[in-house]
Write a protein that holds these residues in place. Structure first.
Motif, PDB file in Angstrom:
ATOM      1  N   GLY A   1       0.794  -1.051  -0.047  1.00 36.74           N
ATOM      2  CA  GLY A   1      -0.086   0.031   0.039  1.00 36.74           C
ATOM      3  C   GLY A   1       0.821   1.132   0.086  1.00 36.74           C
ATOM      4  N   ALA A   2       1.960   1.247   0.205  1.00 38.45           N
ATOM      5  CA  ALA A   2       2.965   2.305   0.205  1.00 38.45           C
ATOM      6  C   ALA A   2       3.228   2.915  -1.238  1.00 38.45           C
ATOM      7  CB  ALA A   2       4.189   2.081   1.114  1.00 38.45           C
ATOM      8  N   VAL A   3       3.553   3.954  -1.236  1.00 40.23           N
ATOM      9  CA  VAL A   3       3.720   4.864  -2.481  1.00 40.23           C
ATOM     10  C   VAL A   3       5.213   4.447  -3.028  1.00 40.23           C
ATOM     11  CG1 VAL A   3       3.974   6.969  -3.792  1.00 40.23           C
ATOM     12  CG2 VAL A   3       2.040   6.474  -2.276  1.00 40.23           C
TER      13      VAL A   3
ATOM     14  N   GLY B   1      15.832   8.014  -5.406  1.00 39.75           N
ATOM     15  CA  GLY B   1      14.952   9.109  -4.853  1.00 39.75           C
ATOM     16  C   GLY B   1      13.883   9.614  -5.985  1.00 39.75           C
ATOM     17  N   PHE B   2      14.337   9.450  -7.095  1.00 40.01           N
ATOM     18  CA  PHE B   2      13.598   9.883  -8.372  1.00 40.01           C
ATOM     19  C   PHE B   2      12.705   8.757  -8.880  1.00 40.01           C
ATOM     20  CE2 PHE B   2      13.139  10.680 -13.008  1.00 40.01           C
ATOM     21  CZ  PHE B   2      12.625  11.931 -12.711  1.00 40.01           C
ATOM     22  N   VAL B   3      13.244   7.639  -9.096  1.00 37.96           N
ATOM     23  CA  VAL B   3      12.328   6.371  -9.336  1.00 37.96           C
ATOM     24  C   VAL B   3      13.003   5.220  -8.805  1.00 37.96           C
ATOM     25  CG1 VAL B   3      11.516   7.243 -11.521  1.00 37.96           C
ATOM     26  CG2 VAL B   3      13.577   5.849 -11.401  1.00 37.96           C
ATOM     27  N   PRO B   4      12.066   4.551  -7.760  1.00 37.82           N
ATOM     28  CA  PRO B   4      12.748   3.526  -7.109  1.00 37.82           C
ATOM     29  C   PRO B   4      13.330   2.114  -7.736  1.00 37.82           C
ATOM     30  CG  PRO B   4      10.530   3.335  -6.912  1.00 37.82           C
ATOM     31  CD  PRO B   4      10.892   4.583  -7.823  1.00 37.82           C
ATOM     32  N   TYR B   5      14.169   1.532  -7.214  1.00 42.18           N
ATOM     33  CA  TYR B   5      14.592   0.056  -7.685  1.00 42.18           C
ATOM     34  C   TYR B   5      13.244  -0.443  -8.035  1.00 42.18           C
ATOM     35  CZ  TYR B   5      18.927   1.536  -5.466  1.00 42.18           C
ATOM     36  OH  TYR B   5      20.024   1.992  -5.134  1.00 42.18           O
ATOM     37  N   GLY B   6      13.360  -1.338  -9.219  1.00 45.25           N
ATOM     38  CA  GLY B   6      12.326  -2.050  -9.755  1.00 45.25           C
ATOM     39  C   GLY B   6      11.390  -1.466 -10.695  1.00 45.25           C
ATOM     40  N   THR B   7      11.293  -0.152 -10.859  1.00 46.45           N
ATOM     41  CA  THR B   7      10.401   0.366 -11.713  1.00 46.45           C
ATOM     42  C   THR B   7      10.796   0.083 -13.046  1.00 46.45           C
ATOM     43  OG1 THR B   7      10.463   2.448 -10.104  1.00 46.45           O
ATOM     44  CG2 THR B   7       9.764   2.649 -12.461  1.00 46.45           C
ATOM     45  N   LEU B   8       9.492  -0.098 -14.048  1.00 44.51           N
ATOM     46  CA  LEU B   8       9.452  -0.313 -15.179  1.00 44.51           C
ATOM     47  C   LEU B   8       9.360   0.709 -16.011  1.00 44.51           C
ATOM     48  CD1 LEU B   8       9.399  -2.482 -17.283  1.00 44.51           C
ATOM     49  CD2 LEU B   8       6.733  -2.801 -17.234  1.00 44.51           C
ATOM     50  N   LEU B   9       9.870   0.955 -16.859  1.00 47.91           N
ATOM     51  CA  LEU B   9      10.067   2.247 -17.891  1.00 47.91           C
ATOM     52  C   LEU B   9      10.545   1.864 -19.200  1.00 47.91           C
ATOM     53  CD1 LEU B   9      13.040   3.310 -15.248  1.00 47.91           C
ATOM     54  CD2 LEU B   9      10.864   4.741 -15.614  1.00 47.91           C
ATOM     55  N   ALA B  10      10.326   2.851 -19.987  1.00 48.86           N
ATOM     56  CA  ALA B  10      10.511   2.621 -21.457  1.00 48.86           C
ATOM     57  C   ALA B  10      11.666   3.878 -21.963  1.00 48.86           C
ATOM     58  CB  ALA B  10       9.293   2.653 -22.383  1.00 48.86           C
ATOM     59  N   VAL B  11      12.662   3.608 -22.464  1.00 49.39           N
ATOM     60  CA  VAL B  11      13.688   4.702 -22.871  1.00 49.39           C
ATOM     61  C   VAL B  11      13.689   4.779 -24.475  1.00 49.39           C
ATOM     62  CG1 VAL B  11      16.153   5.337 -22.738  1.00 49.39           C
ATOM     63  CG2 VAL B  11      14.874   4.762 -20.597  1.00 49.39           C
ATOM     64  N   ASP B  12      13.720   6.039 -25.126  1.00 49.04           N
ATOM     65  CA  ASP B  12      14.028   6.281 -26.239  1.00 49.04           C
ATOM     66  C   ASP B  12      15.145   7.233 -26.478  1.00 49.04           C
ATOM     67  OD1 ASP B  12      13.451   5.969 -29.055  1.00 49.04           O
ATOM     68  OD2 ASP B  12      12.112   7.968 -28.742  1.00 49.04           O
TER      69      ASP B  12
ATOM     70  N   ALA C   1       1.950   9.963 -12.798  1.00 49.70           N
ATOM     71  CA  ALA C   1       2.296   8.584 -12.668  1.00 49.70           C
ATOM     72  C   ALA C   1       2.509   8.474 -10.930  1.00 49.70           C
ATOM     73  CB  ALA C   1       3.718   8.235 -13.433  1.00 49.70           C
ATOM     74  N   ARG C   2       1.759   7.888 -10.462  1.00 50.14           N
ATOM     75  CA  ARG C   2       1.824   7.441  -9.178  1.00 50.14           C
ATOM     76  C   ARG C   2       1.125   6.150  -8.828  1.00 50.14           C
ATOM     77  NH1 ARG C   2      -0.774   8.536  -3.670  1.00 50.14           N
ATOM     78  NH2 ARG C   2       0.805   9.710  -2.280  1.00 50.14           N
ATOM     79  N   LEU C   3       2.122   5.227  -8.385  1.00 54.39           N
ATOM     80  CA  LEU C   3       1.933   3.878  -8.191  1.00 54.39           C
ATOM     81  C   LEU C   3       2.454   3.481  -6.972  1.00 54.39           C
ATOM     82  CD1 LEU C   3       3.710   2.549 -11.484  1.00 54.39           C
ATOM     83  CD2 LEU C   3       1.230   2.584 -11.009  1.00 54.39           C
ATOM     84  N   THR C   4       1.504   2.534  -6.258  1.00 56.94           N
ATOM     85  CA  THR C   4       1.902   1.996  -5.010  1.00 56.94           C
ATOM     86  C   THR C   4       2.938   0.802  -5.525  1.00 56.94           C
ATOM     87  OG1 THR C   4       0.241   0.448  -4.970  1.00 56.94           O
ATOM     88  CG2 THR C   4      -0.159   2.483  -3.809  1.00 56.94           C
ATOM     89  N   TRP C   5       3.570   0.203  -4.288  1.00 56.34           N
ATOM     90  CA  TRP C   5       4.334  -1.061  -4.455  1.00 56.34           C
ATOM     91  C   TRP C   5       3.488  -2.028  -5.120  1.00 56.34           C
ATOM     92  CZ3 TRP C   5       9.621  -0.591  -4.952  1.00 56.34           C
ATOM     93  CH2 TRP C   5      10.019   0.420  -4.290  1.00 56.34           C
TER      94      TRP C   5
END
Length: 403
Positions: A112-114, A329-340, A121-125
């Motif tokens: 439940g934690a952010v 502190g910007f995006v946490p470990y584990g975050t799924l991203l796309a890069v171009d 883009a706001r996601l809980t764990w």
């Protein structure tokens, strides 16, 4: 790279931080933060290797073989261009181990934690875990039809352009014994006895000689110096071709000094030519000055031998073209991203000046990144070394949000 906790083992992502200091871009050192260098052309003076200019473009004054036509950026949106080839992998299924590692990491967090809190883009764990498990499940479908991603995800762009740099795994040829040209030691941690010795004392005055601390002897002092910059790598023994990982195992008590900045200030080459390749070229062309410049940096790295691959700050092995080091502190470990974005072209001079990289990545490591800066792990080999040495440009990054 530099870790938030000083005693945490360093991963290959040490490259981005220390190489940037080497290139004098003013990033934090292993334990101390030097004053930042001025930003140029509106770009952060923090990590990166490619000198200011168009993303992917070789530095001004680069040798002719590095000069090649730079194609225009693609006009089609990233999600219509994405494919395994655009990520420089054989199949999206090849991402499965990296995704599994992120799933395992995120599953240990309070659901439940952010976790992610970016504009739009706001996601809980728990939601991030859902994103990763869904992405893992549809990997085989993505190989057949990448557009299937739109059924499960929306992609939210980060509010600013991403600074994209790269790091790699160096390999050095060594001998188990000092012989012939193989005279430059790679040392284990000597304990307190080595803390106060400088690079000059260790490499040129024999301060640690005779203590049986050598993992091996290299024939190229510049390669050893760059191994120190990377923080870990692989050693290949000339006696039998066997290999071992040399992992970071501490440093002396001396502060890191950016050799590249010193070389620019002393007129070795213009600042706009700054890259690892340019530093190496100057030293190879001026062998009598190798000691003078390498010892400007008194900081010294010690290593331990391992058959286990280096791991990122998330505690798992990093995956070429799939793992990025981030500011957690910007995006946490584990975050799924796309890069171009753009990577420097390879081989230099034989094709386009840049290679477009469009793919899915996971935040699995850190270094001296600050804010919206991703350091892409490029793996081992000459191509990875070439691209990491030059790479600094802007890219677009997106957070994948579950529908």
């Amino acid at each position: 790279m530099m870790r938030p906790a000083k005693r945490r083992p360093l991963s290959l992502a040490l490259a981005a931080c220390l190489a940037i200091q080497l290139l004098a871009a003013g990033c934090a050192g292993l334990e101390e933060t030097p004053a930042p260098a001025p930003a140029r052309n509106g770009q952060s003076a923090a990590p990166g290797r490619m000198p200011p200019g168009a993303p992917g473009q070789p530095p001004a004054g680069a040798p002719p073989q590095m000069r090649a036509a730079v194609p225009p950026a693609p006009s089609a949106p990233w999600n219509s261009r994405i494919s395994p080839a655009s990520q420089q992998i054989t199949s999206f299924a090849a991402l499965a181990p990296a995704v599994d590692r992120s799933i395992a990491y995120v599953a240990r967090k309070p659901a439940g934690a952010v976790a992610v809190d970016q504009p739009g883009a706001r996601l809980t764990w728990g939601q991030l875990h859902q994103s990763l498990t869904t992405f893992r499940r549809i990997l085989p479908e993505l190989d057949r039809d990448p557009s299937v991603l739109a059924r499960y995800f929306t992609w939210v762009p980060l509010s600013t352009d991403t600074l994209l740099t790269g790091y790699y795994e160096p390999t050095i040829e060594v001998s188990r014994t000092r012989q012939g040209q193989y005279i430059w030691p790679i040392y284990r941690n000597p304990g307190s006895v080595g803390k106060h010795h400088s690079r000059d004392a260790i490499d040129y005055k024999g301060a640690l000689t005779g203590r049986n601390l050598e993992l091996g002897f290299a024939k190229d002092p510049i390669a050893v110096f760059f191994l120190h910059v990377q923080g870990s790598g692989k050693l290949r023994y000339v006696e039998d071709g066997s290999t071992v990982y040399a992992l970071y195992d501490g440093k002396n008590a001396h502060r890191y000094v950016g050799v590249g900045r010193v070389m620019v200030e002393q007129g070795c080459f213009p600042e706009e030519e700054m890259s690892m390749q340019r530093i190496r070229r100057f030293l190879e062309e001026n062998p009598s000055q190798v000691r003078e410049y390498l010892t400007k940096n008194p900081s010294y790295i010690f290593f331990k031998a391992s058959q286990t691959t280096p791991v990122g700050a998330m505690g798992v092995p990093v995956t070429p073209h799939a793992s990025v080091a981030v500011d957690p502190g910007f995006v946490p470990y584990g975050t799924l991203l796309a890069v171009d974005g753009d990577l420097p072209g390879y081989p230099p001079g034989t094709g386009p000046g840049v290679e477009r990289f469009t793919g899915f990545v996971m935040a699995q490591d850190t270094g001296c990144m600050r804010g919206n800066h991703f350091d892409l792990y490029l793996g081992p080999g000459e191509k990875a070394a070439h691209q990491a040495g030059l790479m600094k440009g802007t890219a677009k990054a997106y957070i994948l949000m579950p529908r």
